[in-house]
Design a protein around this motif. Structure first.
Motif, PDB file in Angstrom:
ATOM      1  N   SER A   2      -1.133   1.465  -1.293  1.00 59.38           N
ATOM      2  CA  SER A   2      -2.074   1.271  -0.922  1.00 59.38           C
ATOM      3  C   SER A   2      -2.416  -0.852  -2.120  1.00 59.38           C
ATOM      4  O   SER A   2      -1.961  -0.461  -2.852  1.00 59.38           O
ATOM      5  CB  SER A   2      -3.429   2.483  -1.686  1.00 59.38           C
ATOM      6  OG  SER A   2      -4.713   1.414  -2.101  1.00 59.38           O
ATOM      7  N   PRO A   3      -3.233  -0.961  -1.430  1.00 58.62           N
ATOM      8  CA  PRO A   3      -3.761  -2.810  -2.298  1.00 58.62           C
ATOM      9  C   PRO A   3      -4.337  -1.747  -3.325  1.00 58.62           C
ATOM     10  O   PRO A   3      -4.947  -2.962  -4.114  1.00 58.62           O
ATOM     11  CB  PRO A   3      -4.611  -3.327  -1.273  1.00 58.62           C
ATOM     12  CG  PRO A   3      -5.250  -3.186  -0.149  1.00 58.62           C
ATOM     13  CD  PRO A   3      -4.044  -1.148  -0.415  1.00 58.62           C
ATOM     14  N   PHE A   4      -4.748  -0.926  -3.842  1.00 60.06           N
ATOM     15  CA  PHE A   4      -5.549  -0.776  -4.724  1.00 60.06           C
ATOM     16  C   PHE A   4      -5.535   0.314  -5.408  1.00 60.06           C
ATOM     17  O   PHE A   4      -5.497   1.967  -5.503  1.00 60.06           O
ATOM     18  CB  PHE A   4      -7.364   0.154  -4.012  1.00 60.06           C
ATOM     19  CG  PHE A   4      -7.412  -0.461  -2.945  1.00 60.06           C
ATOM     20  CD1 PHE A   4      -8.572  -1.450  -3.354  1.00 60.06           C
ATOM     21  CD2 PHE A   4      -7.427  -0.132  -1.101  1.00 60.06           C
ATOM     22  CE1 PHE A   4      -8.973  -2.290  -1.779  1.00 60.06           C
ATOM     23  CE2 PHE A   4      -8.429  -1.103  -0.585  1.00 60.06           C
ATOM     24  CZ  PHE A   4      -8.901  -1.994  -0.753  1.00 60.06           C
ATOM     25  N   ARG A   5      -5.097  -0.188  -6.139  1.00 59.43           N
ATOM     26  CA  ARG A   5      -3.554   0.380  -7.493  1.00 59.43           C
ATOM     27  C   ARG A   5      -3.896  -0.363  -8.525  1.00 59.43           C
ATOM     28  O   ARG A   5      -3.670  -1.793  -8.877  1.00 59.43           O
ATOM     29  CB  ARG A   5      -2.229   0.772  -6.979  1.00 59.43           C
ATOM     30  CG  ARG A   5      -0.902  -0.064  -6.593  1.00 59.43           C
ATOM     31  CD  ARG A   5       0.009   0.529  -6.437  1.00 59.43           C
ATOM     32  NE  ARG A   5       0.887  -0.704  -6.117  1.00 59.43           N
ATOM     33  CZ  ARG A   5       1.718  -1.463  -6.919  1.00 59.43           C
ATOM     34  NH1 ARG A   5       1.082  -0.849  -8.254  1.00 59.43           N
ATOM     35  NH2 ARG A   5       2.496  -2.249  -6.947  1.00 59.43           N
ATOM     36  N   ALA A   6      -3.236  -0.029 -10.035  1.00 57.98           N
ATOM     37  CA  ALA A   6      -3.529  -0.467 -10.591  1.00 57.98           C
ATOM     38  C   ALA A   6      -2.264  -1.220 -11.457  1.00 57.98           C
ATOM     39  O   ALA A   6      -1.029  -1.187 -10.239  1.00 57.98           O
ATOM     40  CB  ALA A   6      -3.479   0.481 -12.369  1.00 57.98           C
ATOM     41  N   SER A   7      -1.950  -2.432 -12.639  1.00 54.16           N
ATOM     42  CA  SER A   7      -0.981  -3.273 -12.457  1.00 54.16           C
ATOM     43  C   SER A   7       0.682  -2.362 -13.115  1.00 54.16           C
ATOM     44  O   SER A   7       1.753  -3.363 -12.404  1.00 54.16           O
ATOM     45  CB  SER A   7      -1.056  -3.978 -13.583  1.00 54.16           C
ATOM     46  OG  SER A   7      -0.999  -3.415 -15.180  1.00 54.16           O
ATOM     47  N   PRO A   8       0.688  -0.865 -13.657  1.00 51.91           N
ATOM     48  CA  PRO A   8       2.089  -0.740 -13.014  1.00 51.91           C
ATOM     49  C   PRO A   8       2.794  -0.057 -12.647  1.00 51.91           C
ATOM     50  O   PRO A   8       2.377   0.046 -10.989  1.00 51.91           O
ATOM     51  CB  PRO A   8       1.841   0.784 -14.222  1.00 51.91           C
ATOM     52  CG  PRO A   8       0.181   0.057 -15.058  1.00 51.91           C
ATOM     53  CD  PRO A   8      -0.410  -0.405 -13.905  1.00 51.91           C
ATOM     54  N   GLY A   9       3.909  -0.370 -12.325  1.00 50.18           N
ATOM     55  CA  GLY A   9       4.913   0.156 -10.578  1.00 50.18           C
ATOM     56  C   GLY A   9       4.421   2.112 -10.772  1.00 50.18           C
ATOM     57  O   GLY A   9       4.267   2.292 -11.902  1.00 50.18           O
ATOM     58  N   PHE A  10       4.590   1.915  -9.374  1.00 47.07           N
ATOM     59  CA  PHE A  10       5.052   3.819  -9.327  1.00 47.07           C
ATOM     60  C   PHE A  10       5.950   4.754  -9.657  1.00 47.07           C
ATOM     61  O   PHE A  10       7.174   3.814 -10.466  1.00 47.07           O
ATOM     62  CB  PHE A  10       5.084   3.595  -7.954  1.00 47.07           C
ATOM     63  CG  PHE A  10       3.851   3.488  -6.784  1.00 47.07           C
ATOM     64  CD1 PHE A  10       2.613   4.063  -7.209  1.00 47.07           C
ATOM     65  CD2 PHE A  10       4.333   2.127  -6.293  1.00 47.07           C
ATOM     66  CE1 PHE A  10       1.799   3.519  -6.509  1.00 47.07           C
ATOM     67  CE2 PHE A  10       2.727   2.553  -5.305  1.00 47.07           C
ATOM     68  CZ  PHE A  10       1.741   2.752  -6.006  1.00 47.07           C
ATOM     69  N   THR A  11       6.082   5.438 -10.680  1.00 43.18           N
ATOM     70  CA  THR A  11       7.261   5.689 -11.003  1.00 43.18           C
ATOM     71  C   THR A  11       8.786   6.140 -10.479  1.00 43.18           C
ATOM     72  O   THR A  11       8.120   6.847  -9.286  1.00 43.18           O
ATOM     73  CB  THR A  11       6.575   7.708 -11.653  1.00 43.18           C
ATOM     74  OG1 THR A  11       5.548   6.810 -12.349  1.00 43.18           O
ATOM     75  CG2 THR A  11       7.724   8.200 -12.081  1.00 43.18           C
TER      76      THR A  11
END
Length: 275
Positions: A2-11
């Motif tokens: 998704s392009p709609f996510r915060a700056s931290p990467g996924f876990t």
């Protein structure tokens, strides 16, 4: 993704359960079989955060929850949670109970269908996690116990008094939440708590088959239906009809709806993309 996510990467690594994602199916396996997969503070927190993260990864269309070994989830760990709670002040206790409730809220708010493959005891918080899932596949050996009153707490915990009457009716919910007695899979099936009861040795296969059906189908239609089911629990009829009208008009412009018509016109099966 998704392009709609915060700056931290996924876990990248979840330390308190096993997670695998393959062909659109995210499988979460509670991995403390020696404790019948009893929950710890860390497991609660990780489940809450995973369920918030999964919809934005882009590689999962359905979630399967299960437990390693003989049990699905026996609830909160008596030593690691209940013992520690005795030492806490009211503000800390409220922080904890809000966190446990956040797991259930995340299960209901997650737009991905969630399958609980219940492979043994589902007790306390474990029973509510299964309750909050969209589908409950039960092994014949599975057992439910909403046992909060058995430990001197309110039977209404983590949203159980909201969800359970809507699934099995007020009378059955009253019995299960006040008495806290254990019920077997056949009983759960009779009162509507189970989606399906299957032999123990076929549970994994049945869960995989349902997960594949959901992952390979019109995923946007499935997820939207789940969202509407959750949202409309507290709506009046007029509001529900208007919300469904707007949603349906939106989905009439979806790729999957166009693909249905193209496939129907060509006399072939649809190739769903979930968009």
């Amino acid at each position: 993704m998704s392009p709609f996510r915060a700056s931290p990467g996924f876990t990248q690594e979840w330390k308190h359960f096993d997670l695998s994602v393959a062909e659109g199916v995210a499988t979460v396996t509670l991995n403390r079989p020696d404790k019948l997969n009893a929950l710890t503070f860390d497991v609660y927190a990780d489940l809450r955060d995973l369920l918030a993260e999964l919809p934005h990864r882009g590689d999962a269309r359905v979630v399967v929850l299960t437990g390693e070994g003989r049990g699905f989830c026996s609830g909160g760990d008596v030593e690691e949670i209940i013992g520690e709670l005795q030492k806490m002040e009211a503000a800390q206790l409220l922080e904890f109970t809000r966190m446990t409730g956040a797991v259930v809220k995340a299960l209901r708010e997650c737009p991905l269908p969630v399958i609980a493959a219940v492979n043994g005891v589902a007790a306390g918080a474990g029973s509510v996690i299964a309750l909050a899932s969209d589908f409950r596949l039960l092994a014949e050996s599975a057992k439910f116990a909403f046992l909060f009153t058995k430990v001197g707490l309110a039977g209404a915990d983590m949203g159980s008094a909201y969800l359970l009457p809507r699934l099995v009716g007020l009378g059955r919910a009253t019995e299960l939440l006040i008495l806290g007695d254990k019920i077997d899979a056949a009983h759960a099936d009779r009162i509507g708590l189970a989606t399906k009861v299957v032999p123990d040795d076929t549970l994994a296969r049945e869960a995989t088959a349902l997960a594949r059906r959901l992952a390979d189908g019109p995923a946007l239609a499935y997820s939207t239906t789940k969202v509407l089911l959750t949202r409309e629990l507290d709506m009046d009829l007029g509001s529900s009809i208007e919300l469904e009208a707007m949603t349906q008009a939106l989905l009439m412009k979806s790729d999957d709806h166009a693909e249905f018509y193209a496939a129907w016109s060509a006399g072939r099966s649809p190739q769903w993309t979930g968009r």
